[in-house]
Design an enzyme around this catalytic site. Structure first.
Site, PDB file in Angstrom:
ATOM      1  N   ASN A 169       0.792  -1.241   0.000  1.00 24.30           N
ATOM      2  CA  ASN A 169       0.000   0.000   0.000  1.00 24.30           C
ATOM      3  C   ASN A 169       0.824   1.290   0.000  1.00 24.30           C
ATOM      4  O   ASN A 169       0.361   2.319  -0.463  1.00 24.30           O
ATOM      5  CB  ASN A 169      -1.045  -0.010   1.122  1.00 24.30           C
ATOM      6  CG  ASN A 169      -0.456  -0.183   2.491  1.00 24.30           C
ATOM      7  OD1 ASN A 169       0.728  -0.507   2.633  1.00 24.30           O
ATOM      8  ND2 ASN A 169      -1.253   0.030   3.513  1.00 24.30           N
ATOM      9  N   TYR A 170       2.068   1.212   0.531  1.00 21.92           N
ATOM     10  CA  TYR A 170       2.979   2.366   0.430  1.00 21.92           C
ATOM     11  C   TYR A 170       4.361   1.837   0.034  1.00 21.92           C
ATOM     12  O   TYR A 170       5.300   1.890   0.831  1.00 21.92           O
ATOM     13  CB  TYR A 170       3.057   3.121   1.765  1.00 21.92           C
ATOM     14  CG  TYR A 170       1.792   3.865   2.113  1.00 21.92           C
ATOM     15  CD1 TYR A 170       1.601   5.184   1.706  1.00 21.92           C
ATOM     16  CD2 TYR A 170       0.768   3.241   2.826  1.00 21.92           C
ATOM     17  CE1 TYR A 170       0.428   5.855   2.000  1.00 21.92           C
ATOM     18  CE2 TYR A 170      -0.413   3.908   3.131  1.00 21.92           C
ATOM     19  CZ  TYR A 170      -0.575   5.210   2.711  1.00 21.92           C
ATOM     20  OH  TYR A 170      -1.745   5.881   3.009  1.00 21.92           O
ATOM     21  N   GLY A 246       1.120  -7.755   6.717  1.00 19.36           N
ATOM     22  CA  GLY A 246       0.076  -8.428   7.491  1.00 19.36           C
ATOM     23  C   GLY A 246       0.629  -9.535   8.371  1.00 19.36           C
ATOM     24  O   GLY A 246       1.764  -9.469   8.860  1.00 19.36           O
ATOM     25  N   THR A 248       1.957 -12.192   7.760  1.00 15.17           N
ATOM     26  CA  THR A 248       3.244 -12.746   7.330  1.00 15.17           C
ATOM     27  C   THR A 248       4.320 -12.377   8.351  1.00 15.17           C
ATOM     28  O   THR A 248       5.235 -13.159   8.613  1.00 15.17           O
ATOM     29  CB  THR A 248       3.640 -12.113   5.966  1.00 15.17           C
ATOM     30  OG1 THR A 248       2.479 -11.998   5.166  1.00 15.17           O
ATOM     31  CG2 THR A 248       4.710 -12.904   5.266  1.00 15.17           C
ATOM     32  N   GLU A 264       5.780  -3.999  11.706  1.00 18.73           N
ATOM     33  CA  GLU A 264       4.601  -3.123  11.695  1.00 18.73           C
ATOM     34  C   GLU A 264       3.521  -3.882  10.952  1.00 18.73           C
ATOM     35  O   GLU A 264       3.579  -4.022   9.738  1.00 18.73           O
ATOM     36  CB  GLU A 264       4.928  -1.804  10.984  1.00 18.73           C
ATOM     37  CG  GLU A 264       5.930  -0.935  11.725  1.00 18.73           C
ATOM     38  CD  GLU A 264       5.401  -0.395  13.039  1.00 18.73           C
ATOM     39  OE1 GLU A 264       4.171  -0.380  13.245  1.00 18.73           O
ATOM     40  OE2 GLU A 264       6.229  -0.001  13.881  1.00 18.73           O
ATOM     41  N   CYS A 298      -3.057   0.770   6.898  1.00 21.08           N
ATOM     42  CA  CYS A 298      -2.961   0.072   8.184  1.00 21.08           C
ATOM     43  C   CYS A 298      -3.709   0.844   9.252  1.00 21.08           C
ATOM     44  O   CYS A 298      -4.329   0.259  10.133  1.00 21.08           O
ATOM     45  CB  CYS A 298      -1.506  -0.132   8.570  1.00 21.08           C
ATOM     46  SG  CYS A 298      -0.560   1.387   8.605  1.00 21.08           S
ATOM     47  N   ARG A 451      -0.495   7.500  10.410  1.00 18.43           N
ATOM     48  CA  ARG A 451       0.897   7.128  10.674  1.00 18.43           C
ATOM     49  C   ARG A 451       1.778   8.370  10.741  1.00 18.43           C
ATOM     50  O   ARG A 451       2.800   8.399  11.393  1.00 18.43           O
ATOM     51  CB  ARG A 451       1.388   6.177   9.579  1.00 18.43           C
ATOM     52  CG  ARG A 451       2.653   5.427   9.910  1.00 18.43           C
ATOM     53  CD  ARG A 451       2.865   4.283   8.942  1.00 18.43           C
ATOM     54  NE  ARG A 451       2.845   4.712   7.552  1.00 18.43           N
ATOM     55  CZ  ARG A 451       3.908   5.210   6.917  1.00 18.43           C
ATOM     56  NH1 ARG A 451       5.056   5.304   7.515  1.00 18.43           N
ATOM     57  NH2 ARG A 451       3.812   5.590   5.656  1.00 18.43           N
TER      58      ARG A 451
END
Ligand code: NAP
Length: 503
Positions: A169-170, A246, A248, A264, A298, A451
């Site tokens: 996502n980033y 995630g 993982t 994170e 997130c 964030r």
């Protein structure tokens, strides 16, 4: 345009190369990984599927390069980072174009991600010069039983080779948030970009290449995480893993060796709304927090816990705002764009179906076309529904009506996650008490979770992570303390040695 101009050398026909030893290379595997455009659902780009042998070579050169880099003066490391930041910002357009094509990020947000990343690199260079330019001086007689015979000097030393794995996502911002602290602290860095987002990341890495960092110091190996991930994370050459993603991350933590980990992970950020809250402010923050980048953040608001007495008014207001959201392709800068993959869209749909079967109130009709899911507010969600606990990572937001503040705090704390949360009230005393009671890494008062700014500490409790990010914390995390103790033959007191009688 992506892959042209200064970026032409990172592309070989229609496959992007990987970066090792200061050069752009084709993998000997002769295999490629397709990156599917979430909007067209057709192959947009291809990247190399790197081999284990190539990973071994990258680790070797990272180790060699780090030994020299640690001797490079701090100011010079900072100078190179500033140069990379400027080049990154100069090339924001082609990098943003990749973000639009491979992760369907709306154009404006894509440009913002690149510019923010340049700022993050520069800020890290400046912060690093200060943090790493200072050490501690301790004297022994402050601890009982000791005389003043020992002087302890401490400084921060690099860890060695840092493995950075960011999420889709980033892919640029969450890569540089690992690269910059690693480099300023004297480490080398191996990047494994997310597959969706790999081409944006390769363009970003080329900006570091153009800045003139020594060869081998930064490398970027591409390939599916499911195929080369374990080999990378369990590689004996890795001295620290900085991962964002995630579940993982939980598996990696269990497998990684005795090295520092920065994890994170996911979140289920709760938004607690009290009776005295400013409804317009709450609605605006629910829209921004819950639906920006189609909820694929997130720190997105992932569950609203609102006091029953104002729930109708809030839901009505949020619905009115949802009706204004533009749904469509990222190229048109729409608010809601396709989610990253078909798997992701199917997962979101599964949560929606479960909520339907269990009787949630659908404030909008559920609508999906390919990977594009229309924004959906689900009211009267109950704890037996999956959406009450799971992270949809899509534009679907559950509302749970509560009768007491304790009920809201209880729901928040019963989650496996503990990333951020937020509370809306005009009563600052209540806000502080609720913030203290919420088991999350950060609580925002009267604003949606976020964030940034990137120098604020950012951390998750429970399954949301290990360690803390934010510029200063990342620099410290990627270093170790080294002490040198000077032992004197007799106690020595500055200005108090009584005429040096014992010398
Ligand atoms: P993900 O599936 O966990 O993937 C994250 C990264 O791990 C990707 O680069 C992926 O590569 C790689 N990977 C996959 N399997 C691996 C393995 N066995 N070993 C090593 N690496 C492996 O997460 P995502 O879908 O990209 O991102 C969404 C998740 O990230 C959400 O849960 C979100 O909440 C979380 N997130 C957290 C934060 C935070 O700061 N707390 C920020 C952003 C996102 P491939 O792409 O090649 O599979």
């Amino acid at each position: 345009m992506a892959g042209t101009g200064v970026f032409a050398e990172i592309l070989d026909r229609d496959v992007y190369k990987y970066y090792a030893d200061g050069e752009w290379k084709n993998s000997s595997s002769a295999k490629t990984v397709a990156i599917i455009n979430p909007t067209s659902r057709k192959t947009q780009y291809r990247v190399q599927a790197c081999t284990q042998e190539e990973v071994n070579k990258v680790m070797d050169s990272a180790k060699t390069a780090q030994k020299l880099w640690t001797k490079t003066p701090l100011w010079k490391r900072a100078e190179l980072l500033h140069k990379a930041a400027a080049i990154l910002k100069e090339h924001k357009a082609p990098i943003a174009e990749c973000l639009v094509k491979e992760i369907a990020k709306p154009v404006k947000d894509a440009v913002t991600e690149v510019v923010r990343s340049g700022d993050l690199v520069s800020y890290t260079a400046e912060e690093g010069v200060r943090i790493l330019g200072e050490g501690k001086f301790l004297i022994s007689d402050s601890f009982p039983g000791n005389e003043r015979t020992k002087y302890c000097l401490t400084s921060k030393i690099p860890l060695g080779v840092i493995l950075a794995i960011p999420p889709f996502n980033y892919p640029v911002n969450l890569a540089v948030s690992k690269i910059a602290p690693a480099l300023i602290a004297g480490n080398s860095l191996v990047l494994k970009p997310p597959t969706q987002g790999a081409v944006s990341a390769l363009h970003m890495v080329h900006c570091f290449h153009l800045a003139g960092f020594p060869k081998g110091l930064i490398s970027c190996v591409t390939g599916k995480g499911s195929e080369i991930g374990d080999f990378l994370t369990m590689h004996p050459g890795v001295n620290c893993i900085s991962f964002t993603g995630g579940d993982t991350g939980i598996a990696i933590s269990k497998k990684a060796g005795m090295i520092p980990l920065q994890m994170e992970l996911g979140g289920k950020d709760a938004c607690i709304v009290l009776e005295d809250a400013d409804i317009n402010l709450v609605a605006a923050n629910i829209i921004k927090g819950g639906f920006s980048y189609s909820g694929q953040r997130c720190t997105a608001v992932k569950v609203v816990l609102v006091m029953e007495s104002i729930a109708d008014a809030l839901v009505e207001k949020v619905n009115a705002e949802i009706a204004k959201l533009k749904v469509g392709p990222p190229e048109d800068d729409c608010d809601i764009t396709p989610v990253v993959s078909e798997t992701s869209a199917n997962f979101i749909e599964g949560l929606v179906k479960d909520a339907k079967e269990k009787g949630a109130t659908f404030c909008q009709e559920y609508n999906r076309d390919g990977n594009l899911i229309w924004p959906l507010l689900l009211d009267n969600v109950r704890p037996d529904m999956r959406i009450a606990w799971e992270e949809p990572f899509g534009p679907v937001l559950p509302v749970i009506r509560i009768n007491t503040i304790e009920e809201g705090i209880h729901h928040c704390n019963a989650s496996n996650f503990g990333l951020q949360g937020c509370v809306f009230t005009k009563d600052i005393n209540k806000a502080i008490l609720i913030s203290d009671a919420m088991e999350t890494g950060t609580v925002q008062i009267n604003s949606a979770p976020a964030r940034g700014p990137d120098h604020f500490p950012f951390q998750g409790l429970k399954d949301s992570g290990i360690g803390s990010q934010g510029v200063a914390n990342s620099i410290k995390m990627m270093t170790k303390i080294k002490s040198t103790v000077i032992n004197l033959p007799t106690p020595s007191y500055t200005m108090g040695n009584g005429g040096h009688s014992k010398l």
